[in-house]
Design a protein around this motif. Structure first.
Motif, mmCIF file in Angstrom:
data_model
loop_
_atom_site.group_PDB
_atom_site.id
_atom_site.type_symbol
_atom_site.label_atom_id
_atom_site.label_comp_id
_atom_site.label_asym_id
_atom_site.label_seq_id
_atom_site.Cartn_x
_atom_site.Cartn_y
_atom_site.Cartn_z
ATOM 1 N N VAL A 104 36.584 39.860 35.071
ATOM 2 C CA VAL A 104 36.116 41.219 34.798
ATOM 3 C C VAL A 104 34.838 41.427 35.604
ATOM 4 C CG1 VAL A 104 37.198 41.357 32.528
ATOM 5 C CG2 VAL A 104 34.915 40.374 32.739
ATOM 6 N N ASP A 105 34.270 42.602 35.505
ATOM 7 C CA ASP A 105 33.135 42.962 36.374
ATOM 8 C C ASP A 105 31.971 41.984 36.262
ATOM 9 O OD1 ASP A 105 34.497 45.083 37.409
ATOM 10 O OD2 ASP A 105 33.553 46.599 36.123
ATOM 11 N N ILE A 106 31.630 41.574 35.035
ATOM 12 C CA ILE A 106 30.467 40.713 34.862
ATOM 13 C C ILE A 106 30.676 39.351 35.532
ATOM 14 C CG2 ILE A 106 31.197 39.737 32.646
ATOM 15 C CD1 ILE A 106 28.243 39.859 31.786
ATOM 16 N N CYS A 107 31.924 38.917 35.641
ATOM 17 C CA CYS A 107 32.221 37.633 36.289
ATOM 18 C C CYS A 107 31.780 37.635 37.746
ATOM 19 C CB CYS A 107 33.708 37.321 36.221
ATOM 20 S SG CYS A 107 34.403 37.258 34.554
ATOM 21 N N LYS A 108 31.783 38.813 38.361
ATOM 22 C CA LYS A 108 31.481 38.923 39.786
ATOM 23 C C LYS A 108 29.983 38.957 40.085
ATOM 24 C CE LYS A 108 35.733 41.619 40.256
ATOM 25 N NZ LYS A 108 36.349 42.928 40.607
ATOM 26 N N THR A 109 29.181 39.137 39.058
ATOM 27 C CA THR A 109 27.742 39.311 39.291
ATOM 28 C C THR A 109 26.856 38.295 38.582
ATOM 29 O OG1 THR A 109 27.596 40.875 37.447
ATOM 30 C CG2 THR A 109 28.026 41.790 39.646
ATOM 31 N N THR A 110 27.289 37.819 37.417
ATOM 32 C CA THR A 110 26.415 36.985 36.584
ATOM 33 C C THR A 110 27.119 35.692 36.203
ATOM 34 O OG1 THR A 110 25.501 39.017 35.625
ATOM 35 C CG2 THR A 110 24.992 36.933 34.509
#
Length: 341
Positions: A302-308
């Protein structure tokens, strides 16, 4: 085997890198784990995940291009005194290796000197650690019998006169010559046939019960790791992304990469089965992706996996089962669905 509270090896925040033309390859990052007395801890993961690098660093056997950039590796001796392995050098390091911590390397033929007899190899090790040759021969004969070899024949042989399985068992026996507390095994059954592999695993389990040493076991074979280990650590892109008791990790995986590895392995209970491969390739460790390093290949990202980067979190009902994944519930649900088929 029941895991004791006695920690013989405590690794904390270790980073290992290699010098390359394009920059530093961060081959192992933020490595932390404990190895308990009498336990076998298996490391699994694809080639290039950092398993062998980690254990070469623990043994201080990295090539010149490699270095441990930070961290500590504290070893507790039988008398309770402690040693930071990363601070050993010269004579103190030579005395530590094989007497306290030994290693069984992948590929026995490459690990044995082809121009000297097994006896000379035994004597060289004994001489380096102040053990008499008489005691070394007696100990070697006992160990060769443990691993189901003819002591007299093997002792007088050159490596090329032995089969692959015999050479691998010679390495296993000689790794225990000086009664170390910790034995690191890097794919010890990879280069042998399935029957020899079975024999070596049975011998290893018997010796561990009788001699009570701790083992770090590196393997690509999930079935072998499941059979031999008390705990499993999954490595990806140089990081431990899941660690826990063997049954918890294999029956209730909480990281998407562990789930993907299990889903790519054949199951004996299923007939004609189409195995799922893991898409893409492991990341560039000079310029790794942001966030979770597995996210470009992950079906659950999901999105958070790509940034944090995800934090390490323990399972609600198993505090020793820790994973760094945001989507543990979806992973568990997917695993239940697959195993129910």
């Amino acid at each position: 085997m029941a895991i004791t509270n006695d920690v013989v090896l405590r690794v904390r925040d270790m980073d290992v890198s290699y010098k390359a033309e394009r920059g530093r390859v961060r081959a192992a990052a933020n490595i932390s784990f404990d190895l308990h007395a009498g336990e076998t801890l298996a490391f699994i993961g694809e080639s290039g995940s950092g398993k062998s690098t980690l254990n070469l660093a623990l043994m201080r056997l990295l090539p010149k291009s490699g270095s441990v950039d930070r961290g500590s590796v504290v070893y507790t001796k039988r008398d309770g005194s402690q040693i930071d392995i990363l601070k050993l050098n010269g004579k103190s390091l030579r005395q530590f290796l094989w007497a306290e911590c030994s290693m069984v390397f992948q590929g026995a033929l490459n690990s044995l000197n082809p121009v000297i007899r097994i006896s000379d190899m035994i004597y060289d090790t004994a001489d380096a650690h102040g053990m008499s040759r008489k005691d070394a021969q007696k100990r070697a004969f006992e160990l060769f019998e443990h691993v189901r070899l003819d002591p007299m024949r093997v002792f007088k042989s050159y490596p090329h006169e032995l089969s692959g399985g015999m050479r691998q068992r010679v390495l296993l026996a000689t790794s225990l010559l000086l009664r170390p507390q910790v034995v690191i095994m890097d794919e010890p059954t990879t280069a042998v046939d399935i029957l020899t592999q079975r024999s070596i695993l049975e011998v290893l389990k018997e010796m561990r019960r009788e001699l009570n040493f701790s083992t770090i076991f590196i393997s690509h074979d999930l079935a072998v790791a499941a059979e031999i280990a008390d705990r499993i650590a999954t490595m990806y892109a140089g990081e431990i992304i899941e660690i826990g008791p063997v049954d918890d990790v294999f029956y209730h995986p909480r990281h998407a990469y562990t789930f993907a590895l299990l889903n790519a392995a054949p199951r004996l209970s299923v007939g004609d089965e189409e195995l799922d491969s893991i898409p893409g390739n492991p990341p560039d460790l000079i310029n790794p992706p942001s966030g979770c390093k597995f996210h470009p290949r992950c079906a659950f990202a999901v999105d958070i996996c790509k940034t944090t980067p995800p934090p390490d979190e323990a399972a609600p009902n198993s505090p020793d089962h820790i994973a760094a994944c945001y989507e543990t519930e979806r992973v568990l649900a997917a695993h239940r669905k697959v195993t129910a088929q």
